[in-house]
Design an enzyme around this catalytic site. Structure first.
Site, PDB file in Angstrom:
ATOM      1  N   GLU A 190       0.895  -1.188   0.123  1.00  5.74           N
ATOM      2  CA  GLU A 190      -0.062   0.084   0.078  1.00  5.74           C
ATOM      3  C   GLU A 190       1.120   1.158  -0.004  1.00  5.74           C
ATOM      4  O   GLU A 190       1.487   1.611   0.996  1.00  5.74           O
ATOM      5  CB  GLU A 190      -0.871  -0.119   1.350  1.00  5.74           C
ATOM      6  CG  GLU A 190      -1.760  -1.170   1.158  1.00  5.74           C
ATOM      7  CD  GLU A 190      -3.107  -1.118   0.183  1.00  5.74           C
ATOM      8  OE1 GLU A 190      -3.180  -0.004  -0.236  1.00  5.74           O
ATOM      9  OE2 GLU A 190      -3.482  -2.212  -0.182  1.00  5.74           O
ATOM     10  N   CYS A 224      -1.872   9.425   2.546  1.00  8.20           N
ATOM     11  CA  CYS A 224      -1.520   8.768   1.180  1.00  8.20           C
ATOM     12  C   CYS A 224      -2.502   9.132   0.221  1.00  8.20           C
ATOM     13  O   CYS A 224      -1.986   9.060  -1.140  1.00  8.20           O
ATOM     14  CB  CYS A 224      -1.099   7.419   1.354  1.00  8.20           C
ATOM     15  SG  CYS A 224      -2.808   6.529   1.892  1.00  8.20           S
TER      16      CYS A 224
END
Length: 420
Positions: A190, A224
């Site tokens: 991720e 993110c």
């Protein structure tokens, strides 16, 4: 680990979190001045919602799944068995140090795995609390928490895990992938990247400004999936900048701090404002050079470049400079424009007329594409990510029917095969 025990562990984890919410908030405040409101919404509530979803659905997800069998295999039954992969290593980051350690833990446990968690050394208070939580909730043969820095991560990667789950930067993700490849260990990455926000001439500019501002203010832009840079129709740019600045002036909330001075100085350097940057909550950089550092690096802070365009084809060339973003945000009231953007771009996920919220729906897979990540999780997608999908076929009756494919290969058998 049987299904009922897995669910009991999830219930114990939920109970511990509910009992220790004040301690979680305290740890995040100490680590980087994260406000109680943001901790509640983006760290605690997200995890509790995911836990409740898994407690409700794990039993059904874990059952063998009957699937159709083709006519050529008449007499057989086919099922998929969802089995634990084994020992899982979870390496979590500093920006959401509680949520991004526990959210992968949930599907890993639900799928029946044992887990080693390695939380970030940059958020010491939260990491110590996770260590305490693990010791109080789980037995050592189910979950352990390893504290330490880079050396500890390197040590853990020498072990023969059955799956590695990493959340962090793309450069470190490459190192994780290389280490796993040597042992053929499956992994989930991720990562991040420069997530663009596209605002066309049909968009509600006040609404877009408010949501982009929130996306940059949340966790001080250290997210993110934060909107990284803004591509806006030239006719709307000035209106957007004015609306954004008004939000900055009107906002009295104290922003979350930076995780450390090194990260703050890095973002300040990208913004080009030096010490003056320390006083801002969110900032726009108007028309930066496309070759500048701020347009090459993931910003990971409360700064957003703004670039004007006249035609949609222009934005695709700009986006091609930073391909495969983790998220793409589109503000538009034109279905034609929205479809054109979706057809001509790639990203991990998309939100239309909003930002970030796609990750809050556990019915949607969350993950990147290529440099922004490999694999997905959240909800059932996470259960599948941490499960081995074992194909099982069993001949129940008509056991002699397979003989027509055994030698000798006669003309009759050949004609029969052609018909089948």
């Amino acid at each position: 680990m049987n299904i009922s025990h897995r669910i009991d562990n999830l219930k114990k984890l939920l109970a511990w979190i509910e009992k220790n919410e004040k301690e979680i908030k305290k740890a995040l405040l100490l680590d980087f001045q994260k406000s109680e409101f943001e901790t509640q919404t983006s760290e605690i509530s997200v995890v509790k919602t995911e836990l409740k979803h898994f407690i409700k659905n794990t039993k059904a997800w874990a059952k063998p799944e009957r699937v159709p069998t083709p006519p050529a295999l008449f007499g057989h039954t086919s099922t998929i068995h969802y089995e634990p992969k084994g020992a899982v290593l979870i390496i979590s980051p500093w920006n959401y140090p509680f949520q991004l350690a526990i959210n992968p833990l949930i599907p890993a446990l639900a799928a029946g795995n044992t887990v080693v968690i390695k939380p970030s050394e940059l958020t010491e208070n939260t990491s110590r609390l996770i260590h305490q939580m693990v010791n109080e909730v789980f037995s050592p043969d189910e979950v352990i928490c390893e504290l330490g820095g880079k050396e500890k991560t390197e040590e853990l990667l020498t072990y023969d895990f059955d799956h590695v789950f990493f959340t962090g930067s793309t450069p470190v993700g490459r190192i994780i992938a290389e280490a796993c490849a040597k042992k053929l260990i499956p992994y989930t990455l991720e990562l991040g990247g420069k997530s663009p926000t596209i605002i066309d001439e049909t968009a509600d500019i006040e609404d877009a400004a408010e949501k982009v501002y929130w996306g940059k203010f949340l966790n001080r832009g250290q997210t993110c999936v934060a909107p990284d840079y803004i591509l806006i129709h030239r006719s709307k740019k000035d209106q957007f900048i004015e609306a954004f600045k008004n939000l900055e002036k009107a906002n009295a909330e104290t922003p979350t701090g930076f995780v450390n001075s090194s990260h703050q100085n890095r973002v300040a350097k990208l913004s080009g404002n030096g010490d003056n940057y320390r006083e801002t909550r969110c900032e726009l950089i108007d028309s930066p050079d496309l070759n500048s550092d701020i347009m090459k690096q993931e910003i990971f802070g409360p700064v957003a470049p703004v670039i004007a365009f006249d035609h949609l084809d222009e934005i695709y060339k700009i986006m091609a400079l930073n391909p495969y973003p983790l998220a793409l945000y589109i503000f538009s009231n034109s279905q034609k424009n929205i479809q054109d953007i979706l057809n001509k771009t790639q990203s991990g996920g998309v939100a239309i007329n909003n930002v970030i919220v796609h990750l809050a729906n556990h019915n949607l897979p969350f993950g990147g594409i290529r440099t922004s990540g490999i694999g997905t999780y959240h909800g059932h997608h996470g259960f599948l990510e941490f499960s081995h999908k074992r194909a099982v076929i069993e001949q129940k009756f008509l056991s002699k029917t397979m003989r027509f494919v055994f030698p000798p290969y006669t003309d009759f058998k050949k004609k029969l095969m052609e018909k089948i």
